[in-house]
Design a protein around this motif. Structure first.
Motif, PDB file in Angstrom:
ATOM      1  N   SER A   1     -47.644  34.478  35.087  1.00 13.86           N
ATOM      2  CA  SER A   1     -48.654  34.194  34.072  1.00 13.86           C
ATOM      3  C   SER A   1     -48.847  32.683  34.010  1.00 13.86           C
ATOM      4  CB  SER A   1     -48.261  34.757  32.709  1.00 13.86           C
ATOM      5  OG  SER A   1     -47.106  34.103  32.216  1.00 13.86           O
TER       6      SER A   1
ATOM      7  N   HIS B   1     -44.218  34.446  28.521  1.00  9.50           N
ATOM      8  CA  HIS B   1     -45.512  34.721  29.154  1.00  9.50           C
ATOM      9  C   HIS B   1     -46.622  33.929  28.472  1.00  9.50           C
ATOM     10  CE1 HIS B   1     -43.257  38.199  30.643  1.00  9.50           C
ATOM     11  NE2 HIS B   1     -42.922  38.415  29.386  1.00  9.50           N
TER      12      HIS B   1
ATOM     13  N   THR C   1     -50.660  34.646  27.750  1.00  9.34           N
ATOM     14  CA  THR C   1     -51.634  35.734  27.819  1.00  9.34           C
ATOM     15  C   THR C   1     -52.884  35.372  27.031  1.00  9.34           C
ATOM     16  OG1 THR C   1     -51.979  38.096  27.419  1.00  9.34           O
ATOM     17  CG2 THR C   1     -50.591  36.934  25.826  1.00  9.34           C
TER      18      THR C   1
ATOM     19  N   THR D   1     -51.687  42.630  25.979  1.00  8.76           N
ATOM     20  CA  THR D   1     -51.054  42.532  27.299  1.00  8.76           C
ATOM     21  C   THR D   1     -49.946  41.485  27.184  1.00  8.76           C
ATOM     22  OG1 THR D   1     -53.225  42.957  28.249  1.00  8.76           O
ATOM     23  CG2 THR D   1     -51.534  42.214  29.772  1.00  8.76           C
TER      24      THR D   1
ATOM     25  N   LYS E   1     -47.237  40.884  28.618  1.00  8.94           N
ATOM     26  CA  LYS E   1     -46.633  40.268  29.815  1.00  8.94           C
ATOM     27  C   LYS E   1     -47.549  39.240  30.458  1.00  8.94           C
ATOM     28  CE  LYS E   1     -42.910  43.043  30.261  1.00  8.94           C
ATOM     29  NZ  LYS E   1     -41.713  43.225  31.019  1.00  8.94           N
ATOM     30  N   GLY E   2     -48.757  39.099  29.929  1.00  8.37           N
ATOM     31  CA  GLY E   2     -49.621  38.002  30.340  1.00  8.37           C
ATOM     32  C   GLY E   2     -50.307  38.184  31.668  1.00  8.37           C
ATOM     33  N   GLN E   3     -50.992  37.143  32.075  1.00  6.41           N
ATOM     34  CA  GLN E   3     -51.750  37.141  33.321  1.00  6.41           C
ATOM     35  C   GLN E   3     -52.039  35.696  33.709  1.00  6.41           C
ATOM     36  OE1 GLN E   3     -53.332  36.463  30.176  1.00  6.41           O
ATOM     37  NE2 GLN E   3     -53.738  38.655  30.156  1.00  6.41           N
TER      38      GLN E   3
ATOM     39  N   THR F   1     -54.706  33.004  34.301  1.00 10.61           N
ATOM     40  CA  THR F   1     -56.091  32.774  33.899  1.00 10.61           C
ATOM     41  C   THR F   1     -56.585  31.460  34.481  1.00 10.61           C
ATOM     42  OG1 THR F   1     -55.687  33.941  31.825  1.00 10.61           O
ATOM     43  CG2 THR F   1     -57.648  32.546  31.909  1.00 10.61           C
TER      44      THR F   1
END
Lengths: 258, 192
Positions: free
Chosen positions: A138, A199, A201, A206, A208-210, A212
């Motif tokens: 993330s 994380h 996010t 969500t 655990k995030g991502q 971006t």
């Protein structure tokens, strides 16, 4: 009971258990995310003078951690780093425990990378951060008007990637004054450890995030932890490359949704 | 009466054997590290469940797996690498669940499907105790339960896979008898 019926019953329980855990998770993830929050834990504008470290392509960790996914930690594309004490942690009674970070850049001519570090007072050290690359990664990256990297005269490359004290850029200094000099001690036990709990996010549902990537010079993201070790404070790493001129400003606001 | 007691209680050799199995769990847990970097939480169940199932399969007595759980839990709690004393309850729960399963499948512990179920349920019990204690101690239920499915599935699947390995090992060693079993066979060779 016949053996085959016992096997069937056990498999039924097996399927039931899987169903129960998925139901629990579904129920938790489908709740409404709270948006109300109290006052800002951090409301401060940072300038070019607040960069403490760099130029470098890595962030502190058990080994040198790239500032952007798949970047070469020994590469030449240097970032300048500042650590910002968010003076906040997740409210565990909130539906989706997290800290909200609102940012606004002006004079950004390159990429700004945000990463989060977690501090546990009982440990007296920072031993957690978000995973930058690979499965479960993330991060938040802002790119505006990229230009070639200039040189800042003040900052120095960090003397070590681990077991090192990092200075925070806040006017008020560090929230936890373990060292008495507005620093936090980075202490990662082993490579691969301390990367799964924290994380970044953009969606509270969500956790655990991502990763971006955005071109918006203003925006909002959330930092949180999902492990059982409760973090007492979050420290935000802001790394910027490109041309950092005197008109550079970063306004950061941190708040805790109730 | 003597015969009855002999069947109900553990013989000294069985206690020694089960203690060694408990120590083996500690050794496997402490010294075998796989570099999954936390992406597969609980994947090590593939090795932890093996000594439990072998101990249960060879002694064929209720309490065997619980005993292994007590020994391994104490070793991990006291000597483990930052494991903490609460680990004891995880292994106790794992062993007790396997014992209950062994009772349910009495006489069939050497069956491959039963071994898979023993491994999966034992590993899952460990996961339940782990999460239950973490929620109680850290009060972070909102954080932990939002991501509960993946570690639960990993525990079930890898525990089951460990059951298959345990079945293979158990099949190779099940002819080995404890001294008191050997004596019983010598007294009545027709039971062989």
């Amino acid at each position: 009971m016949e053996f085959r019926y016992k096997i069937a019953a056990a498999f039924a329980v097996f399927v039931l258990l899987i169903g129960i855990v998925f139901t629990i998770q579904w129920v938790y993830l489908n709740r409404e995310a709270s948006t109300t929050h109290g006052g800002y834990q951090l409301y401060e504008t940072f300038t070019v003078d607040d960069f403490s470290y760099g130029p470098q392509t890595w962030a502190p960790y058990a080994s040198k951690m790239p500032l952007t996914p798949s970047a070469d930690v020994n590469g030449n594309e240097g970032f300048y780093l500042m650590f910002v004490d968010l003076n906040a942690t997740s409210n565990l009674n909130s539906t989706f425990p997290r800290v909200q970070v609102d940012y606004a850049f002006s004079g950004l001519h390159g990429t700004a990378a945000f990463h989060v570090y977690g501090y546990i007072h009982a440990d007296g050290a920072v031993s957690w951060t978000n995973r930058v690359e690979g499965s479960g990664a993330s991060g938040y990256y802002v790119t505006v008007d990229p230009q070639s990297t200039g040189i800042l005269s003040g900052p120095q490359i960090m003397e070590n990637h681990n077991h090192v004290a990092v200075k925070v850029a806040n006017d008020a200094g560090a929230t936890y004054k373990d060292n008495g000099n507005n620093t936090y001690f980075m202490q990662f036990e082993k490579e691969g450890g301390g990367l799964n709990s924290l994380h970044i996010t953009t969606d509270p549902k969500t956790p655990k995030g991502q990763v971006t990537n955005t071109n918006n010079s203003t925006g909002t993201f959330f930092v949180n932890f999902t492990g059982d070790r409760v973090q007492d404070n979050f420290i935000l790493l802001v790394a910027v490359n490109g041309t950092i001129s005197l008109d550079f400003q970063l306004n950061l606001k941190a708040s805790v949704p109730q | 009466m003597k015969q009855l007691m002999r069947g109900k209680y553990f013989a000294l050799t069985e206690v020694c054997f089960l203690s060694l199995m408990g120590a083996l769990v500690y050794v496997l847990r402490a010294f075998i590290k796989t570099p999954t970097h936390g992406i597969l939480p609980g994947h090590n169940a593939i090795i932890w469940v093996i000594p439990f199932i072998i101990g249960l399969g060879l002694t064929r007595k209720f309490g065997s797996a619980t005993y292994i759980g007590v020994v391994s839990g104490l070793l991990l709690g006291i000597l483990g690498d930052h494991e903490g004393g609460l680990k004891f309850f995880e292994y106790l729960g794992m062993g007790f669940t396997m014992d209950v399963m062994g009772l349910f499948f009495k006489g069939h512990v050497g069956n491959v499907i039963v071994c898979v179920l023993l491994g999966a349920f034992g590993s899952f019990a460990k996961f339940v105790v782990n999460y239950g204690l973490a929620i109680l101690v850290s009060q972070a239920a909102n954080v932990l339960l939002a991501g509960v499915a993946w570690p639960a599935i990993v525990h079930l699947v890898f525990g089951g896979a460990g059951g298959i390995i345990a079945f293979i090992v158990l099949n190779r060693v099940k002819h080995v008898r404890f001294p008191h079993q050997q004596a019983k066979v010598s007294e009545n060779p027709k039971t062989v």
